[in-house]
Design a protein around this motif. Structure first.
Motif, PDB file in Angstrom:
ATOM      1  N   ARG A 228       6.498  63.303  66.299  1.00  0.00           N
ATOM      2  CA  ARG A 228       6.947  64.065  67.481  1.00  0.00           C
ATOM      3  C   ARG A 228       8.230  64.855  67.223  1.00  0.00           C
ATOM      4  O   ARG A 228       8.701  65.543  68.113  1.00  0.00           O
ATOM      5  CB  ARG A 228       7.242  63.126  68.652  1.00  0.00           C
ATOM      6  N   SER A 229       8.817  64.730  66.018  1.00  0.00           N
ATOM      7  CA  SER A 229      10.126  65.382  65.858  1.00  0.00           C
ATOM      8  C   SER A 229      10.024  66.893  66.059  1.00  0.00           C
ATOM      9  O   SER A 229      10.898  67.518  66.632  1.00  0.00           O
ATOM     10  CB  SER A 229      10.768  65.040  64.515  1.00  0.00           C
ATOM     11  N   MET A 230       8.888  67.465  65.621  1.00  0.00           N
ATOM     12  CA  MET A 230       8.740  68.903  65.794  1.00  0.00           C
ATOM     13  C   MET A 230       8.610  69.268  67.278  1.00  0.00           C
ATOM     14  O   MET A 230       9.160  70.265  67.741  1.00  0.00           O
ATOM     15  CB  MET A 230       7.507  69.351  65.021  1.00  0.00           C
ATOM     16  N   LEU A 231       7.878  68.432  68.043  1.00  0.00           N
ATOM     17  CA  LEU A 231       7.735  68.703  69.479  1.00  0.00           C
ATOM     18  C   LEU A 231       9.079  68.609  70.183  1.00  0.00           C
ATOM     19  O   LEU A 231       9.409  69.429  71.048  1.00  0.00           O
ATOM     20  CB  LEU A 231       6.754  67.713  70.117  1.00  0.00           C
ATOM     21  N   CYS A 232       9.862  67.587  69.798  1.00  0.00           N
ATOM     22  CA  CYS A 232      11.209  67.451  70.383  1.00  0.00           C
ATOM     23  C   CYS A 232      12.028  68.699  70.074  1.00  0.00           C
ATOM     24  O   CYS A 232      12.716  69.245  70.945  1.00  0.00           O
ATOM     25  CB  CYS A 232      11.923  66.217  69.824  1.00  0.00           C
ATOM     26  N   ALA A 233      11.948  69.141  68.815  1.00  0.00           N
ATOM     27  CA  ALA A 233      12.748  70.307  68.398  1.00  0.00           C
ATOM     28  C   ALA A 233      12.319  71.563  69.154  1.00  0.00           C
ATOM     29  O   ALA A 233      13.151  72.324  69.638  1.00  0.00           O
ATOM     30  CB  ALA A 233      12.610  70.523  66.896  1.00  0.00           C
ATOM     31  N   LEU A 234      11.007  71.758  69.284  1.00  0.00           N
ATOM     32  CA  LEU A 234      10.534  72.966  69.967  1.00  0.00           C
ATOM     33  C   LEU A 234      10.912  72.970  71.443  1.00  0.00           C
ATOM     34  O   LEU A 234      11.296  73.997  71.987  1.00  0.00           O
ATOM     35  CB  LEU A 234       9.016  73.120  69.808  1.00  0.00           C
ATOM     36  N   LEU A 235      10.812  71.809  72.067  1.00  0.00           N
ATOM     37  CA  LEU A 235      11.182  71.733  73.479  1.00  0.00           C
ATOM     38  C   LEU A 235      12.677  72.046  73.641  1.00  0.00           C
ATOM     39  O   LEU A 235      13.079  72.801  74.534  1.00  0.00           O
ATOM     40  CB  LEU A 235      10.853  70.347  74.048  1.00  0.00           C
ATOM     41  N   LEU A 236      13.500  71.485  72.751  1.00  0.00           N
ATOM     42  CA  LEU A 236      14.943  71.762  72.822  1.00  0.00           C
ATOM     43  C   LEU A 236      15.232  73.241  72.587  1.00  0.00           C
ATOM     44  O   LEU A 236      16.044  73.839  73.292  1.00  0.00           O
ATOM     45  CB  LEU A 236      15.687  70.930  71.771  1.00  0.00           C
ATOM     46  N   LEU A 237      14.565  73.831  71.591  1.00  0.00           N
ATOM     47  CA  LEU A 237      14.820  75.245  71.296  1.00  0.00           C
ATOM     48  C   LEU A 237      14.409  76.129  72.478  1.00  0.00           C
ATOM     49  O   LEU A 237      15.102  77.078  72.818  1.00  0.00           O
ATOM     50  CB  LEU A 237      14.078  75.669  70.020  1.00  0.00           C
ATOM     51  N   CYS A 238      13.279  75.782  73.114  1.00  0.00           N
ATOM     52  CA  CYS A 238      12.863  76.536  74.314  1.00  0.00           C
ATOM     53  C   CYS A 238      13.905  76.396  75.410  1.00  0.00           C
ATOM     54  O   CYS A 238      14.247  77.358  76.094  1.00  0.00           O
ATOM     55  CB  CYS A 238      11.553  75.979  74.852  1.00  0.00           C
ATOM     56  N   TYR A 239      14.404  75.180  75.565  1.00  0.00           N
ATOM     57  CA  TYR A 239      15.396  74.929  76.606  1.00  0.00           C
ATOM     58  C   TYR A 239      16.680  75.717  76.321  1.00  0.00           C
ATOM     59  O   TYR A 239      17.185  76.440  77.182  1.00  0.00           O
ATOM     60  CB  TYR A 239      15.707  73.432  76.698  1.00  0.00           C
ATOM     61  N   TYR A 240      17.198  75.569  75.084  1.00  0.00           N
ATOM     62  CA  TYR A 240      18.476  76.213  74.746  1.00  0.00           C
ATOM     63  C   TYR A 240      18.398  77.732  74.806  1.00  0.00           C
ATOM     64  O   TYR A 240      19.354  78.392  75.191  1.00  0.00           O
ATOM     65  CB  TYR A 240      18.899  75.842  73.325  1.00  0.00           C
ATOM     66  N   THR A 241      17.268  78.304  74.380  1.00  0.00           N
ATOM     67  CA  THR A 241      17.248  79.765  74.206  1.00  0.00           C
ATOM     68  C   THR A 241      16.480  80.507  75.300  1.00  0.00           C
ATOM     69  O   THR A 241      16.579  81.720  75.390  1.00  0.00           O
ATOM     70  CB  THR A 241      16.659  80.156  72.830  1.00  0.00           C
ATOM     71  N   PHE A 242      15.681  79.785  76.116  1.00  0.00           N
ATOM     72  CA  PHE A 242      14.938  80.476  77.190  1.00  0.00           C
ATOM     73  C   PHE A 242      15.228  79.920  78.574  1.00  0.00           C
ATOM     74  O   PHE A 242      15.646  80.640  79.463  1.00  0.00           O
ATOM     75  CB  PHE A 242      13.420  80.414  76.934  1.00  0.00           C
ATOM     76  N   LEU A 243      14.979  78.617  78.751  1.00  0.00           N
ATOM     77  CA  LEU A 243      15.052  78.060  80.103  1.00  0.00           C
ATOM     78  C   LEU A 243      16.446  78.182  80.706  1.00  0.00           C
ATOM     79  O   LEU A 243      16.589  78.447  81.890  1.00  0.00           O
ATOM     80  CB  LEU A 243      14.601  76.597  80.110  1.00  0.00           C
ATOM     81  N   THR A 244      17.490  78.008  79.874  1.00  0.00           N
ATOM     82  CA  THR A 244      18.842  78.106  80.440  1.00  0.00           C
ATOM     83  C   THR A 244      19.114  79.529  80.938  1.00  0.00           C
ATOM     84  O   THR A 244      19.980  79.742  81.764  1.00  0.00           O
ATOM     85  CB  THR A 244      19.930  77.736  79.398  1.00  0.00           C
ATOM     86  N   PHE A 245      18.348  80.499  80.400  1.00  0.00           N
ATOM     87  CA  PHE A 245      18.527  81.882  80.860  1.00  0.00           C
ATOM     88  C   PHE A 245      17.678  82.192  82.079  1.00  0.00           C
ATOM     89  O   PHE A 245      18.147  82.731  83.057  1.00  0.00           O
ATOM     90  CB  PHE A 245      18.148  82.860  79.737  1.00  0.00           C
ATOM     91  N   ILE A 246      16.398  81.841  81.972  1.00  0.00           N
ATOM     92  CA  ILE A 246      15.479  82.290  83.020  1.00  0.00           C
ATOM     93  C   ILE A 246      15.617  81.423  84.268  1.00  0.00           C
ATOM     94  O   ILE A 246      15.579  81.905  85.384  1.00  0.00           O
ATOM     95  CB  ILE A 246      14.043  82.316  82.485  1.00  0.00           C
ATOM     96  N   LEU A 247      15.798  80.112  84.070  1.00  0.00           N
ATOM     97  CA  LEU A 247      15.891  79.222  85.230  1.00  0.00           C
ATOM     98  C   LEU A 247      17.295  78.650  85.407  1.00  0.00           C
ATOM     99  O   LEU A 247      17.513  77.792  86.245  1.00  0.00           O
ATOM    100  CB  LEU A 247      14.896  78.057  85.096  1.00  0.00           C
TER     101      LEU A 247
END
Length: 563
Positions: A228-247
């Protein structure tokens, strides 16, 4: 590994070897995926999707990632069906009598049964994510919410069980731990983004995710060597670089994203996913040229998944927008309108918007005409699960003005849409980019004053004031920014069409106050934005941002946020 041996091992499914073999093979498949060998990755998993819970889960996960990139209805429902079958495979490995909620909890479970619980919960979680993906409205939140609740309860019990003394660590314990970290982390992080009102509807009343706890679990998961390390990393990267901006409030966590990405960039130097996130990080830092180079590299790195290219084209379109290179941005919107099925109406609208930014006498690429394009927008309206995406509804509503025989021009459609995707915080690090946008806004304001007034004039002026306020804030001219925002707010009664303007301007003014330490004033405006406005464009996005701002204030002062 011969298939005969595999089949026997599968039949003797309690043999420890099988679980380990499955996990090893799935790790290899993940590795192929991250090295851009997408079809080989699926080929490696496919033969055993009906008999191994991990093969079933990872195969469905890869399809889900594809669906998240294409946003195409067929892909989304295909991923949903595959995830449902994966859940049925996991169900076969679970203990027959209900375990969770039992006094002894996980104690009586074999290692394989524990893994089955985690895989089952993950299938439910991912199916819920697909339900949300299809539609931003409440009904799907509720439908997804029921799956989510069940999944969360399983994770919670497993989590307390593996922390307990009675948990014996089997040979594949690391993967089990990774699965639980991913689940509990994803829950805490995601639910912390939701406004309390939506949590209540989801029957998560009284549960607001603990963002910091979620992030710490996901960080631990991302740095471990487990499935799951890759899934954890992808979720974090989405959060850091997209979700904090859009939402969120638009302050991407750049340093965290960068340090997380380093080991993955070293291991997968040509991995398209990681090139994409590296580009996004540069974009957030305001290094637009570096970002453009990385997104172009991301396109060159692989040809198998065109959807990847579309994600890069979308970012490239915005990068050229920030530089006010309207024709280049138009070129990427045109590519998207031809190749991507995510939202044709949106792409046609953006093409028209870019052309409308060019001087009247300048030749249009491909001889296209913005008025004709604006008129076509509504033809491409789509329904994902019976609803069209909010951004698309916004574009269709805006393009209405071009229908009649004498169209009423939109003053700065590109900059207005850029605001919807929080692009003004992207250029805040680069004074010359903000300066350029300001120049465009001043010119638009000038031509608006010279044009004969029409029913849209006041709304158009307010759009320009909101966007000027954002530029002034970027330039540190806070007094002038505040005046621009107040002009919009005081025009509330006169605004006829753009009802999104006042609640959004209240949010922007409150963020300005937070920046100045005027906390009480900020809270008052946020509550006004939250409670006094309904049924306007992109409402759920604004509500998420209000919640993010209130949560930020609460975290700084350790106070409760009221619903």
């Amino acid at each position: 590994m011969s298939n005969g041996k595999d089949a026997n091992a599968e039949q003797n499914s309690s043999s420890q070897m099988t679980l380990k073999e499955s996990l090893d093979e799935c790790m290899e498949a993940m590795d192929l995926f991250l090295n851009n060998h997408f079809s080989e990755s699926l080929e490696r998993l496919r033969p055993r999707v009906n008999e191994s819970m991990y093969h079933a889960l990872i195969y469905a996960t890869v399809l889900e990632m594809q669906a998240m990139m294409t946003f195409q209805h067929d892909d989304i429902s295909n991923a949903g069906n595959t995830m449902k079958s994966a859940q049925e495979v996991c169900q076969r490995f679970r203990r027959k009598s209900p375990v969770m909620g039992n006094k002894s909890g996980g104690e009586s479970l074999t290692e394989e049964q524990l893994h089955a619980e985690v895989c089952y919960a993950e299938c439910q979680l991912q199916r819920a994510a697909l339900t949300f993906l299809q539609d931003e409205n409440m009904v799907s939140f509720i439908k997804g919410g029921i799956k989510v609740r069940n999944s969360y309860l399983i994770y919670k019990e497993l989590h307390s069980f593996i922390k307990s003394q009675s948990c014996l660590k089997g040979p594949s314990h690391l993967h089990l731990e990774g699965g639980i970290s991913f689940g509990i982390g994803a829950f805490n992080l995601t639910l912390s983004l939701f406004p309390p009102r939506i949590l209540k509807v989801l029957e998560f009343a009284g549960f607001s995710g603990d963002k910091e706890y979620g992030l710490s679990l996901l960080r631990n998961g991302a740095t471990g060597m487990n499935l799951r390390s890759m899934l954890c990393a992808l979720l974090l990267l989405c959060y850091y670089t997209f979700l904090t901006f859009i939402l969120g409030t638009g302050e991407g966590e750049v340093a965290d994203a960068e340090s997380l990405l380093i080991p993955f960039r070293l291991r997968y130097p040509r991995g398209a996913i990681f090139l994409f996130f590296a580009g996004r990080i540069e974009e957030i830092k305001g290094n637009i040229d570096e970002a453009v180079e990385l997104f172009e590299d991301g396109c060159k790195a692989q040809q198998a998944w065109k959807q990847f290219h579309h994600m890069c084209y979308w970012e490239l379109m915005w990068c050229f927008t920030y530089k006010r290179a309207w024709k280049m941005a138009y070129f990427y919107a045109d590519l998207l309108s031809q190749e991507s099925r995510w939202s044709k109406a949106m792409y046609i609208y953006m093409k028209a918007a870019y052309l409308s930014m060019l001087p009247k006498d300048e030749a249009r690429p491909f001889g296209e005409d913005e008025v004709e394009l604006f008129r076509k927008v509504r033809i491409f309206k789509q329904k994902i699960a019976g609803k069209s995406p909010p951004t698309e509804k916004f574009a269709i509503r805006k393009a209405k003005r071009y229908r009649g025989p004498s169209p009423a021009r939109l003053p700065v459609p590109v900059l207005e849409m850029m605001y919807m995707w929080n692009g003004f915080s992207m250029i805040s690090k680069r004074p010359e980019l903000t300066e350029g946008m300001m120049q465009t806004l001043m010119e638009a304001e000038g031509s608006l004053l010279e044009s004969p007034e029409n029913e849209y004039t006041l709304d158009d002026r307010c759009v320009i004031h909101l966007l000027k306020g954002l530029c002034l804030k970027n330039q540190g001219l806070l007094q002038e920014a505040e005046e621009c925002f107040n002009t919009v707010i005081s025009s509330e009664k006169k605004i006829r069409f753009d009802h999104y303007l006042v609640p959004n301007t209240l949010v922007e003014l409150s963020l300005l106050y937070i920046h100045q330490g005027r906390r009480d004033k900020a809270i008052k405006l946020l509550h006004k934005a939250k409670h006094n406005y309904k049924e306007y464009s992109m409402e759920s996005r604004t509500q998420f941002r209000v919640h993010a701002a209130l949560a930020k204030l609460k975290a700084e002062h350790g106070e409760e946020e009221e619903s």
